[in-house]
Write an enzyme that holds these catalytic residues in place. Structure first.
Site, PDB file in Angstrom:
ATOM      1  N   SER A 195       0.576  -0.759   0.042  1.00 10.12           N
ATOM      2  CA  SER A 195       0.059  -0.056   0.193  1.00 10.12           C
ATOM      3  C   SER A 195       0.466   1.857  -0.310  1.00 10.12           C
ATOM      4  O   SER A 195       1.803   1.126  -1.003  1.00 10.12           O
ATOM      5  CB  SER A 195      -1.225   0.350   1.329  1.00 10.12           C
ATOM      6  OG  SER A 195      -1.647   1.235   0.883  1.00 10.12           O
TER       7      SER A 195
ATOM      8  N   ALA B 178      -9.298   9.545   9.353  1.00 10.59           N
ATOM      9  CA  ALA B 178      -8.565  11.418   8.556  1.00 10.59           C
ATOM     10  C   ALA B 178      -7.765  10.490   6.885  1.00 10.59           C
ATOM     11  O   ALA B 178      -7.434  11.583   6.258  1.00 10.59           O
ATOM     12  CB  ALA B 178      -7.413  11.935   9.742  1.00 10.59           C
ATOM     13  N   ASN B 179      -6.523   9.477   7.095  1.00  9.56           N
ATOM     14  CA  ASN B 179      -5.598   9.177   6.080  1.00  9.56           C
ATOM     15  C   ASN B 179      -6.199   9.074   4.872  1.00  9.56           C
ATOM     16  O   ASN B 179      -5.531   9.032   3.838  1.00  9.56           O
ATOM     17  CB  ASN B 179      -4.642   8.224   6.258  1.00  9.56           C
ATOM     18  CG  ASN B 179      -5.764   7.080   6.430  1.00  9.56           C
ATOM     19  OD1 ASN B 179      -6.469   6.661   6.476  1.00  9.56           O
ATOM     20  ND2 ASN B 179      -4.660   6.179   7.315  1.00  9.56           N
TER      21      ASN B 179
END
Ligand code: G16
Length: 553
Positions: free
Chosen positions: A74, A398-399
């Site tokens: 990722s 939040a990411n």
């Protein structure tokens, strides 16, 4: 004893990298499953992926279902790779099986046959009942990979690992992590979608185009149907291009950037979020609305150049919190219209965040949306579980990692019945645009565009009509052993190393409107520091001071 025969290149001792180099793994080296699977320098992984695929094949036989294996690291650097396992529902792997996978991966070559035999013994009773009912034919391992150069060698390790007990292996090639989750679910629930890449594109495209037709742009709308996408030089580039070929550009025009460079380098959702900076190949000019994916396209962050900022290339973020609040407003509005008809069944909704959620977003949810946000540990598996308690559960980190999940109660009253009420039709379609198996940058982007169009909002409107972020700063701290850091209280308080939390508390108390915490990453060998304060300068100062304190331990 198991009949396990391991090809020598996939033993710990004979572990061989994609270039053919032998890279043995010492018996005492331990690997943990982490926030989102195993993730390390790709050289260490062939033996590990082989064993994980074997575990996946056992799980597939135990449940007589398709199980997913995703080869990706990722947002991590290009040299890393990793493996995530996906359960039949398309969710992250069940916690008990994370433990089994960890045991099998950590066994020495000598211990492996007995570790495997013990696990197989536990499974055999369950499997026998399937065999007795002639039901093993659905067991299969579905494997995808991101664009990393080490992917094909690890794919071969996965194929050989799952072949040990003749479980069918399906290589679906280069896909985003969410596409793999979607295809796994489609195999196990054929009414969900066709279990192919094209099945995914068709399902999402059709829902988006139908919902678009159900959306009325208000008079004076400032919405612009164009977005410039930073693909992080990852899998988002080829696969989102495929999807967008299916959607006419007068619905939404997408300009692609960062398609073929170094993966996640100076670009991508993680870079933009942590640095609060424009990615490479963006200069803030003529880029009114932009968005970033991460390497495997399961995260989405919108951004634009920050007006009046002193720092060059500063970005204003429309992160996972702002996306969650936008979705929540839209869904709440549709539900309000539904509940005004005094229906027999109510539909509830909830919202789940982590400690990284900007304080202003949490206040907006509480004070404006009148909802009670639930805060859980980092890791979408925890958010997903909590969100599943609601008929409509919105969860976002939040990411930029998040989605919306819908209950079977929702299905029974809305999704499965043709609806005459527009708000219900919208909700039913929204639930199909979204990839509810896991956060999906493509599906999330399309859902954001629907919401912005519905409200007639430009980026200015999105910024002004929700809330202004509290200034925040995040730092990655390189440490010798992240295992030395242990937390409690949804990862907001450190219990180890002893004395560190006290120092953090004293430092935080010196700043106005401040909040901060320190936690070990579950994906990189680092510790993360998050700090909020009254001004950006103070948030940066607080974060950097805490970094120095962490480094003393
Ligand atoms: C993964 C997880 C996310 C998590 C992120 C960072 O994301 O799926 O839930 O927020 O890692 O985790 P940590 O702070 O423990 O390093 P991704 O996009 O890298 O798969």
């Amino acid at each position: 004893m198991s009949f396990l025969v391991v090809p020598s290149e996939f033993t710990r001792a004979g572990n061989t990298t994609h270039t053919g180099e032998k890279f043995p793994i010492p018996d005492d080296e331990k690997f943990s499953y982490g926030t989102a699977g195993f993730r390390f320098d790709a050289k260490k992984l062939p033996f590990l992926v082989f064993r994980c695929a074997y575990v996946a094949s056992l799980r597939a036989r135990q449940l007589n279902s398709a199980i997913g294996v995703m080869i990706t690291a990722s947002h991590n650097p290009e040299e890393d790779n990793g493996v995530k396992l996906v359960d039949p529902s398309g969710d992250m792997l069940n916690g008990q099986w994370e433990k089994y996978a960890t045991e099998i991966v950590n066994a020495s070559d000598a211990e492996l046959p007995s570790a495997v035999a013990a696990l197989e013994k536990q499974m055999s009773q369950i499997e026998k009942s399937f065999i007795a009912r002639g039901l093993v034919q659905n067991a299969r391992v579905v494997c995808g990979m991101d664009t990393r150069v080490t992917g094909p060698h690890l794919m071969s390790a996965a194929s050989q690992g799952s072949a040990l007990f003749s479980v069918r292996f399906e290589n679906i090639g280069v896909v985003s992590t969410p596409i793999l989750h979607y295809i796994v679910k489609s195999h196990n629930f054929p009414q969900f979608a066709n279990p192919t890449l094209h099945g995914y594109y068709t399902a999402i495209k059709e829902a988006f185009m139908e919902l678009y037709m159900e959306t009325e742009e208000p008079e004076g709308s400032r919405y612009q149907p164009k977005v410039i996408v930073d693909c992080a030089n990852g899998v988002g580039a080829p696969r989102f291009r495929d999807l967008m070929k299916e959607i006419p550009s007068d619905y939404l025009e997408v300009e692609f950037r960062n398609e073929n460079g170094r993966l996640n380098h100076q670009c991508g959702a993680d870079f933009v979020k942590i640095k609060q900076e424009l990615p490479e190949n963006f200069d803030g000019i003529q880029e009114p609305k932009s968005a970033s994916f991460d390497g495997d396209a399961d995260r989405l962050i919108y951004f634009r150049s920050k007006k009046g900022a002193e720092k060059p290339r500063a970005a204003e973020l429309f992160d996972g919190d702002k996306i969650a609040c936008l979705y929540a407003m839209y869904i709440q509005e549709q539900l309000k219209a539904y509940h005004e008809t005094k229906p027999t069944y109510n539909i509830d909704m909830g919202i789940v965040q982590t400690a990284y959620a900007n304080g202003a977003s949490t206040r907006f949810i509480r004070d404006t949306l009148k909802m009670k946000p639930i805060i859980v540990k980092t890791g979408v598996k925890y958010l997903h579980e909590e969100a599943s308690e609601f008929d409509i559960g919105i969860y976002f980190e939040a990411n930029g990692h998040g989605t919306v999940v819908f209950s079977s109660h929702f299905d029974s009253i809305i999704r499965r019945h043709p609806q005459t009420l527009v708000p219900l039709r919208r909700l039913a379609l929204f639930s199909r645009v979204i990839n509810e198996t896991v956060g999906d940058a493509f599906a999330d982007l399309l859902a954001v565009e629907i919401c912005l169009r519905h409200y007639g909002w430009s980026m200015d409107d999105w910024a002004e009509k929700l809330y202004r972020d509290v200034p925040s700063h995040q730092v990655k701290v390189d440490v010798a052993k992240r295992e030395d850091f242990e937390t409690t209280n949804a990862e907001q308080t450190l219990v180890k190393p002893i004395g560190l939390q006290e120092e953090i508390d004293k430092t935080v108390a010196k700043y106005k409107e401040s909040r901060a915490f320190v936690r070990p990453s579950g994906t990189e060998n680092i510790v993360r520091v998050y700090a909020e304060a009254d001004t950006l300068e103070n948030a940066i100062e607080l974060g950097e001071t805490l970094k120095k304190i962490v480094l003393k331990y």
